[in-house]
Design a protein around this motif. Structure first.
Motif, PDB file in Angstrom:
ATOM      1  N   ARG A  51      88.718 -32.718 -65.055  1.00 24.84           N
ATOM      2  CA  ARG A  51      89.544 -32.743 -66.521  1.00 24.84           C
ATOM      3  C   ARG A  51      89.201 -31.406 -67.347  1.00 24.84           C
ATOM      4  O   ARG A  51      89.915 -31.114 -68.075  1.00 24.84           O
ATOM      5  N   ALA A  52      87.884 -31.144 -67.469  1.00 23.49           N
ATOM      6  CA  ALA A  52      87.425 -30.114 -68.312  1.00 23.49           C
ATOM      7  C   ALA A  52      87.828 -28.789 -67.837  1.00 23.49           C
ATOM      8  O   ALA A  52      88.400 -28.122 -68.427  1.00 23.49           O
ATOM      9  N   PHE A  53      88.025 -28.657 -66.320  1.00 30.03           N
ATOM     10  CA  PHE A  53      88.583 -27.385 -65.844  1.00 30.03           C
ATOM     11  C   PHE A  53      90.053 -27.432 -65.957  1.00 30.03           C
ATOM     12  O   PHE A  53      90.473 -26.280 -66.420  1.00 30.03           O
ATOM     13  N   ASP A  54      90.697 -28.578 -65.687  1.00 28.25           N
ATOM     14  CA  ASP A  54      92.164 -28.349 -66.186  1.00 28.25           C
ATOM     15  C   ASP A  54      92.568 -27.975 -67.504  1.00 28.25           C
ATOM     16  O   ASP A  54      93.477 -27.568 -67.756  1.00 28.25           O
ATOM     17  N   ALA A  55      91.573 -28.337 -68.342  1.00 27.02           N
ATOM     18  CA  ALA A  55      91.688 -28.331 -69.874  1.00 27.02           C
ATOM     19  C   ALA A  55      91.330 -26.875 -70.347  1.00 27.02           C
ATOM     20  O   ALA A  55      91.431 -26.428 -71.383  1.00 27.02           O
ATOM     21  N   GLY A  56      91.018 -26.078 -69.274  1.00 23.67           N
ATOM     22  CA  GLY A  56      90.737 -24.670 -69.528  1.00 23.67           C
ATOM     23  C   GLY A  56      89.283 -24.197 -69.660  1.00 23.67           C
ATOM     24  O   GLY A  56      88.906 -23.022 -70.136  1.00 23.67           O
ATOM     25  N   ALA A  57      88.435 -25.188 -69.565  1.00 20.80           N
ATOM     26  CA  ALA A  57      86.991 -24.837 -69.897  1.00 20.80           C
ATOM     27  C   ALA A  57      86.384 -23.857 -68.808  1.00 20.80           C
ATOM     28  O   ALA A  57      86.855 -24.043 -67.524  1.00 20.80           O
ATOM     29  N   PRO A  58      85.799 -22.806 -69.215  1.00 22.22           N
ATOM     30  CA  PRO A  58      85.373 -21.676 -68.229  1.00 22.22           C
ATOM     31  C   PRO A  58      84.123 -22.263 -67.750  1.00 22.22           C
ATOM     32  O   PRO A  58      83.708 -21.415 -66.464  1.00 22.22           O
ATOM     33  N   GLY A  59      83.507 -23.129 -68.167  1.00 24.62           N
ATOM     34  CA  GLY A  59      82.281 -23.748 -67.291  1.00 24.62           C
ATOM     35  C   GLY A  59      82.108 -25.231 -67.862  1.00 24.62           C
ATOM     36  O   GLY A  59      82.343 -25.546 -68.768  1.00 24.62           O
ATOM     37  N   VAL A  60      81.300 -25.903 -67.078  1.00 26.54           N
ATOM     38  CA  VAL A  60      80.750 -27.384 -67.069  1.00 26.54           C
ATOM     39  C   VAL A  60      79.441 -27.417 -67.039  1.00 26.54           C
ATOM     40  O   VAL A  60      78.864 -26.986 -66.107  1.00 26.54           O
ATOM     41  N   THR A  61      78.749 -27.952 -67.905  1.00 21.16           N
ATOM     42  CA  THR A  61      77.174 -28.242 -67.595  1.00 21.16           C
ATOM     43  C   THR A  61      77.269 -29.885 -67.666  1.00 21.16           C
ATOM     44  O   THR A  61      77.779 -30.524 -68.367  1.00 21.16           O
ATOM     45  N   ALA A  62      76.443 -30.277 -66.466  1.00 19.25           N
ATOM     46  CA  ALA A  62      76.307 -31.701 -66.376  1.00 19.25           C
ATOM     47  C   ALA A  62      74.746 -32.032 -66.664  1.00 19.25           C
ATOM     48  O   ALA A  62      74.001 -31.694 -66.026  1.00 19.25           O
ATOM     49  N   ASP A  63      74.723 -32.727 -67.937  1.00 21.18           N
ATOM     50  CA  ASP A  63      73.179 -33.027 -68.176  1.00 21.18           C
ATOM     51  C   ASP A  63      72.954 -34.352 -67.572  1.00 21.18           C
ATOM     52  O   ASP A  63      73.511 -35.353 -67.689  1.00 21.18           O
ATOM     53  N   LEU A  64      72.038 -34.501 -66.586  1.00 19.48           N
ATOM     54  CA  LEU A  64      71.535 -35.616 -65.765  1.00 19.48           C
ATOM     55  C   LEU A  64      70.440 -36.268 -66.233  1.00 19.48           C
ATOM     56  O   LEU A  64      69.548 -36.964 -65.337  1.00 19.48           O
ATOM     57  N   ALA A  65      69.604 -35.881 -67.446  1.00 10.37           N
ATOM     58  CA  ALA A  65      68.513 -36.376 -67.757  1.00 10.37           C
ATOM     59  C   ALA A  65      68.639 -37.817 -67.799  1.00 10.37           C
ATOM     60  O   ALA A  65      67.505 -38.575 -67.475  1.00 10.37           O
ATOM     61  N   GLY A  66      69.580 -38.554 -67.922  1.00 11.58           N
ATOM     62  CA  GLY A  66      69.795 -39.891 -67.995  1.00 11.58           C
ATOM     63  C   GLY A  66      70.212 -40.530 -66.838  1.00 11.58           C
ATOM     64  O   GLY A  66      70.574 -41.948 -66.591  1.00 11.58           O
ATOM     65  N   ILE A  67      70.168 -39.798 -65.828  1.00 10.81           N
ATOM     66  CA  ILE A  67      70.673 -40.332 -64.517  1.00 10.81           C
ATOM     67  C   ILE A  67      69.366 -41.002 -63.792  1.00 10.81           C
ATOM     68  O   ILE A  67      68.203 -40.256 -63.375  1.00 10.81           O
ATOM     69  N   LEU A  86      83.555 -22.915 -58.070  1.00 10.00           N
ATOM     70  CA  LEU A  86      83.449 -21.668 -57.436  1.00 10.00           C
ATOM     71  C   LEU A  86      85.012 -21.311 -57.079  1.00 10.00           C
ATOM     72  O   LEU A  86      85.502 -20.003 -57.078  1.00 10.00           O
ATOM     73  N   ASN A  87      85.687 -22.312 -56.578  1.00  8.79           N
ATOM     74  CA  ASN A  87      87.323 -21.968 -56.126  1.00  8.79           C
ATOM     75  C   ASN A  87      87.973 -21.568 -57.625  1.00  8.79           C
ATOM     76  O   ASN A  87      88.885 -20.831 -57.144  1.00  8.79           O
ATOM     77  N   GLY A  88      87.680 -22.031 -58.619  1.00 11.18           N
ATOM     78  CA  GLY A  88      88.498 -21.642 -59.838  1.00 11.18           C
ATOM     79  C   GLY A  88      87.719 -20.536 -60.536  1.00 11.18           C
ATOM     80  O   GLY A  88      88.335 -20.178 -61.667  1.00 11.18           O
ATOM     81  N   GLY A  89      86.872 -19.865 -60.169  1.00  9.11           N
ATOM     82  CA  GLY A  89      86.344 -18.772 -60.636  1.00  9.11           C
ATOM     83  C   GLY A  89      85.373 -19.110 -61.933  1.00  9.11           C
ATOM     84  O   GLY A  89      85.477 -18.557 -62.901  1.00  9.11           O
TER      85      GLY A  89
END
Length: 122
Positions: A51-67, A86-89
Motif C-alpha cells: 500500500r505504501a509503495f502503491d501510494a508512491g512512497a520511495p521507501g518503507v521502513t519496518a520498525d520491528l522492535a515490537g515484534i 527492489l523490483n520497483g526501484g
C-alpha cells in the motif's frame, strides 16, 4: 502518506499483529509493527508495504522492535517486501529487530540480504 505526521493503524490480526503507518523523516513511510509476525499476520505486513509503495512512497521502513515472535512466514514476508522494493526501484529497511530476530537473521543469512538498521533507544 500525503499529510505530514499522518498516521494510520490497522486492526490487530488474528495473531495480534498491529501495524501503524506514519510519515518517515526520510520521505518514505514508517511501519511500526507490534505483536507476532507469523502465518496469520505475515500477509498483513506485505500488504501494508505494498500500500505504501502503491501510494508512491520511495521507501518503507519496518520498525520491528515490537515484534516478539516471528516464524518462517514472517521471514518470508520480509523477503517479499524486500523483493517488491527492489523490483520497483525503491527501498525497504528493517529497523530495530530485537535480539532474537537479529539472531534468526544471522542464522538464516538474511542479515546479508535485508537492509537492517539499529537505532539507539531514546
Amino acid at each position: 502518506m500525503a499529510e505530514a505526521n499522518r498516521s494510520e493503524s490497522s486492526p490487530p490480526s488474528r495473531a495480534g499483529l498491529r501495524i501503524t503507518a506514519s510519515d518517515d523523516p526520510s520521505g518514505g513511510v514508517l511501519l511500526t509493527a507490534i505483536g507476532a509476525l507469523d502465518y496469520y499476520s505475515a500477509n498483513g505486513l506485505v500488504a501494508a508495504v505494498q500500500r505504501a509503495f502503491d501510494a508512491g512512497a520511495p521507501g518503507v521502513t519496518a520498525d520491528l522492535a515490537g515484534i516478539g515472535f516471528s516464524d518462517s512466514s514472517g521471514l518470508a514476508a520480509l523477503i517479499r517486501a524486500h523483493k517488491s522494493a527492489l523490483n520497483g526501484g525503491r527501498r525497504f529497511t528493517v529497523r530495530n529487530p530485537d535480539r532474537n530476530l537479529s539472531r534468526i537473521f544471522a542464522l538464516t543469512g538474511l542479515h546479508t540480504v535485508l537492509d537492517i538498521t539499529h537505532l539507539p533507544p531514546p
